[in-house]
Design a protein around this motif. Structure first.
Motif, mmCIF file in Angstrom:
data_model
loop_
_atom_site.group_PDB
_atom_site.id
_atom_site.type_symbol
_atom_site.label_atom_id
_atom_site.label_comp_id
_atom_site.label_asym_id
_atom_site.label_seq_id
_atom_site.Cartn_x
_atom_site.Cartn_y
_atom_site.Cartn_z
ATOM 1 N N VAL A 111 1.284 5.764 0.827
ATOM 2 C CA VAL A 111 1.787 6.508 1.987
ATOM 3 C C VAL A 111 1.977 5.596 3.207
ATOM 4 N N LEU A 112 1.790 4.303 3.014
ATOM 5 C CA LEU A 112 1.836 3.357 4.127
ATOM 6 C C LEU A 112 3.247 3.249 4.710
ATOM 7 N N LYS A 113 3.328 3.216 6.039
ATOM 8 C CA LYS A 113 4.608 3.142 6.746
ATOM 9 C C LYS A 113 4.633 1.916 7.649
ATOM 10 N N LYS A 114 5.791 1.561 8.054
ATOM 11 C CA LYS A 114 5.955 0.434 8.967
ATOM 12 C C LYS A 114 5.249 0.740 10.286
ATOM 13 N N GLY A 115 4.461 -0.200 10.752
ATOM 14 C CA GLY A 115 3.731 -0.023 12.002
ATOM 15 C C GLY A 115 2.323 0.511 11.831
ATOM 16 N N ASP A 116 1.926 0.875 10.608
ATOM 17 C CA ASP A 116 0.588 1.435 10.357
ATOM 18 C C ASP A 116 -0.499 0.356 10.391
ATOM 19 N N TYR A 117 -1.734 0.833 10.615
ATOM 20 C CA TYR A 117 -2.926 -0.020 10.593
ATOM 21 C C TYR A 117 -3.850 0.442 9.465
ATOM 22 N N VAL A 118 -4.468 -0.498 8.773
ATOM 23 C CA VAL A 118 -5.463 -0.178 7.748
ATOM 24 C C VAL A 118 -6.728 -0.970 8.056
ATOM 25 N N ILE A 119 -7.834 -0.265 8.288
ATOM 26 C CA ILE A 119 -9.105 -0.902 8.624
ATOM 27 C C ILE A 119 -10.111 -0.615 7.502
ATOM 28 N N TYR A 120 -10.794 -1.642 7.053
ATOM 29 C CA TYR A 120 -11.799 -1.483 6.003
ATOM 30 C C TYR A 120 -13.204 -1.563 6.593
ATOM 31 N N GLU A 121 -14.065 -0.624 6.161
ATOM 32 C CA GLU A 121 -15.476 -0.625 6.567
ATOM 33 C C GLU A 121 -16.399 -0.907 5.389
ATOM 34 N N SER A 122 -15.900 -0.816 4.176
ATOM 35 C CA SER A 122 -16.722 -1.005 2.980
ATOM 36 C C SER A 122 -17.252 -2.434 2.905
ATOM 37 N N THR A 123 -18.494 -2.579 2.496
ATOM 38 C CA THR A 123 -19.114 -3.900 2.383
ATOM 39 C C THR A 123 -18.511 -4.676 1.215
ATOM 40 N N VAL A 124 -18.030 -5.887 1.485
ATOM 41 C CA VAL A 124 -17.411 -6.729 0.468
ATOM 42 C C VAL A 124 -17.812 -8.179 0.699
ATOM 43 N N TYR A 125 -17.508 -9.049 -0.251
ATOM 44 C CA TYR A 125 -17.750 -10.474 -0.059
ATOM 45 C C TYR A 125 -16.672 -11.057 0.860
ATOM 46 N N VAL A 134 -5.126 -6.510 0.542
ATOM 47 C CA VAL A 134 -3.810 -6.737 1.158
ATOM 48 C C VAL A 134 -2.703 -6.884 0.119
ATOM 49 N N PRO A 135 -2.884 -7.678 -0.949
ATOM 50 C CA PRO A 135 -1.821 -7.773 -1.961
ATOM 51 C C PRO A 135 -1.457 -6.429 -2.580
ATOM 52 N N LEU A 136 -2.453 -5.565 -2.774
ATOM 53 C CA LEU A 136 -2.177 -4.243 -3.340
ATOM 54 C C LEU A 136 -1.387 -3.390 -2.350
ATOM 55 N N LEU A 137 -1.765 -3.464 -1.088
ATOM 56 C CA LEU A 137 -1.018 -2.726 -0.061
ATOM 57 C C LEU A 137 0.442 -3.178 -0.029
ATOM 58 N N GLU A 138 0.656 -4.468 -0.108
ATOM 59 C CA GLU A 138 2.019 -5.003 -0.068
ATOM 60 C C GLU A 138 2.827 -4.598 -1.295
ATOM 61 N N SER A 139 2.253 -4.762 -2.471
ATOM 62 C CA SER A 139 3.003 -4.535 -3.709
ATOM 63 C C SER A 139 3.391 -3.077 -3.894
ATOM 64 N N VAL A 140 2.524 -2.174 -3.523
ATOM 65 C CA VAL A 140 2.803 -0.743 -3.720
ATOM 66 C C VAL A 140 3.706 -0.199 -2.630
ATOM 67 N N SER A 141 3.466 -0.612 -1.395
ATOM 68 C CA SER A 141 4.254 -0.074 -0.271
ATOM 69 C C SER A 141 5.606 -0.760 -0.117
ATOM 70 N N LEU A 143 5.986 -3.245 1.772
ATOM 71 C CA LEU A 143 5.983 -3.740 3.145
ATOM 72 C C LEU A 143 5.329 -5.118 3.220
ATOM 73 N N LYS A 144 5.589 -5.821 4.336
ATOM 74 C CA LYS A 144 5.054 -7.156 4.524
ATOM 75 C C LYS A 144 3.829 -7.119 5.446
ATOM 76 N N ASP A 148 4.974 -5.949 8.918
ATOM 77 C CA ASP A 148 5.244 -4.505 8.847
ATOM 78 C C ASP A 148 3.998 -3.642 9.069
ATOM 79 N N PHE A 149 2.852 -4.122 8.690
ATOM 80 C CA PHE A 149 1.608 -3.356 8.886
ATOM 81 C C PHE A 149 0.482 -4.338 9.180
ATOM 82 N N LYS A 150 -0.558 -3.830 9.863
ATOM 83 C CA LYS A 150 -1.690 -4.663 10.263
ATOM 84 C C LYS A 150 -2.951 -4.221 9.512
ATOM 85 N N VAL A 151 -3.852 -5.171 9.303
ATOM 86 C CA VAL A 151 -5.108 -4.900 8.600
ATOM 87 C C VAL A 151 -6.266 -5.468 9.415
#
Length: 506
Positions: A111-125, A134-141, A143-144, A148-151
């Protein structure tokens, strides 16, 4: 972006409404329009009725909030600022399980659109957001990234059951993929975090900060657990040592205990995983995990050893007392009978003097023989009744099964390790907990809880000292235990209360 969120022209979505996502969503809903997204329909039904499935928040927390709870992707599409707060567990091999995180990322990517922001809170390495999400967001949407979108990444710091260090009162680490995104993300979080934010120079730094918060605590607790094992062999109480050492200004009073849950017992494995990718073996982190993961089995083994030792001591003592009493009683009775009989016989044949002498000799001999036989028989019987028995004939009550006190969460609870180890000795184990859901405990661990204690137990293990248990007195424990029963107080909460019972703590 920030001004449009505050003016309700754009919507904010929180993906994942657990103990992290729900309070965050409700707090943002005071200031802006929020979409609470989750795939658990049972939980969504509760949320729509102002009920927190984690039992952390009261109904009043849902009042006057601009929020909807949904699992509909079409509703999720209406947001422009996405916050992902889903679990990041480990698998049975203690390696990161990113399936929940990547699944949530996929939902956002669709559902990602141009200009959207995606913030992660989950604990990761460190690096996971940029390398996996980020690669998954790009490949499915299509968008660049950045163009096109910020993380961004802003690690959660929620401590379940802790009202003092709430979301509003705990400084929030924020990071972005560039200066513009960092500024926007910081402003958004500043609307709900009274304590303010710390702007990290990059997402990897923010990810690493979260990991070491819990890894540091894990390693320190492991040190105290190892010292506890050593002090136990020395015959000194760990808490007495800690209290003495804590009189110095720079001593940090960590305490021993079980380390479970979804943070401290999990996050270090994410760092170990990343280290292995870099061809480095983190010895201290791995050693700490080994020590803490072993404590459940250690506690169970100590419980069995002390039950056996206590039973043997009680049995011997009861046997000696019963043997002496029975021997004296039988000796007196038999001596009198035999003495009278011998005296009468000798009196008829000789004189009263000879009769008395023969009566004394026969009485003493018969009395000693009868006393020994009766004493041995009574001693054996009393020893058996006092409890010289194998663990298979023992009953143990475990109080508390959640991963920490005063919460209902049972994820990665190390109390289960205690139960499994005791069951390996064929010990009968009853588990009670005023917070845990019995159906969930059975589903997760195959442990069937009981509604309340029944009968007498050879040992009680105070595994999780919920507030409901902390008012217990020594008499309360005595009412649940057999004579010479054992109290295992893992956290040492009752060390100044239990005086007349067999007692052990870490």
């Amino acid at each position: 972006m920030y001004n449009q969120l505050i003016s309700n022209k754009l919507k904010l979505a929180v993906v994942g409404l657990g103990y992290v996502g729900l309070p965050l969503a409700l707090e943002f809903a005071k200031k802006m329009s929020v979409i609470g997204f989750d795939i658990n329909e049972r939980n969504l039904k509760m949320l729509r009725n102002s009920q927190d499935p984690s039992e952390e928040l009261g109904p009043e927390t849902f009042e006057n909030r601009n929020i909807i709870f949904t699992s509909d992707p079409e509703e999720l599409k209406k947001a422009s600022f996405y916050i992902v707060a889903v679990p990041t567990p480990i698998d049975k091999y203690n390696t990161p399980d990113l399936k929940p995180l990547l699944s949530a990322t996929l939902s956002v990517a669709k559902v990602l659109k141009k200009g959207d922001y995606v913030i992660y809170e989950s604990t990761v390495y460190p690096g996971c957001t940029e390398e996996e999400c980020v690669p998954l967001l790009e490949s499915v949407s299509g968008l660049k990234f950045i163009e096109d979108f910020k993380v961004g990444y802003s690690p959660e710091r929620i401590n379940p059951g802790d009202a003092e260090h709430s979301l509003q009162k705990t400084i929030k680490i924020v990071s972005g993929c560039d200066d513009e995104s960092l500024d926007i993300i910081a402003k958004v979080y500043e609307t709900v975090v009274e304590a303010g934010v710390h702007r990290a120079p990059g997402m990897k730094v923010a990810e690493a900060a979260k990991i070491i918060e819990n890894t540091q605590r894990d390693v320190n607790i492991a040190l105290m657990n190892e010292l506890s094992i050593l002090f136990n062999r020395m015959g000194i109480n760990t808490y007495d040592v800690i209290n003495a050492a804590a009189t110095k200004w720079n001593f940090v009073a960590y305490t021993p205990g079980l380390v479970g849950g979804h943070c401290i017992g999990v996050d270090p494995y994410y760092m170990v995983h990343k280290a292995s990718e870099l061809k480095y073996h983190p010895q201290m982190i791995a050693s700490g995990r080994f020590v803490n993961d072993s404590m459940g089995g250690y506690i169970a083994k100590q419980t069995v050893k002390r039950m056996l030792a206590g039973n043997q001591s009680a049995g011997i003592q009861a046997g000696i007392q019963a043997g002496v009493q029975a021997g004296v009683q039988a000796g007196n009775q038999t001596g009198i009978q035999s003495g009278n009989q011998a005296s009468n016989q000798a009196g008829n044949q000789a004189s009263n003097q000879a009769g008395n002498q023969a009566g004394n000799q026969a009485g003493n001999q018969a009395g000693n023989q009868a006393g020994n036989q009766a004493g041995n028989q009574a001693s054996n019987q009393a020893s058996n009744q006092a409890g010289i028995q194998s663990p298979a004939k023992s009953r143990v009550l475990i109080m508390g099964v959640t991963y920490k006190e005063n919460v209902s969460d049972i994820r990665n609870s190390k109390v289960a390790d205690i139960v499994y180890e005791l069951l390996s000795y064929r010990t009968e184990v009853d588990v009670v907990d005023p917070k845990a859901d019995p159906a969930y405990v059975d589903h997760e661990y195959g442990i069937k809880m009981v509604d309340k204690p029944t009968g007498k137990y050879n040992a009680i293990i105070m595994a999780v000292p919920h507030k409901e248990y902390r008012s217990m007195t020594q008499d309360d424990f005595k009412d649940l235990l057999v004579p010479h029963g054992l109290v295992v107080d893992i956290r040492g909460v009752f060390r100044n209360i239990i005086k007349d019972l067999d007692y052990w703590s870490l």
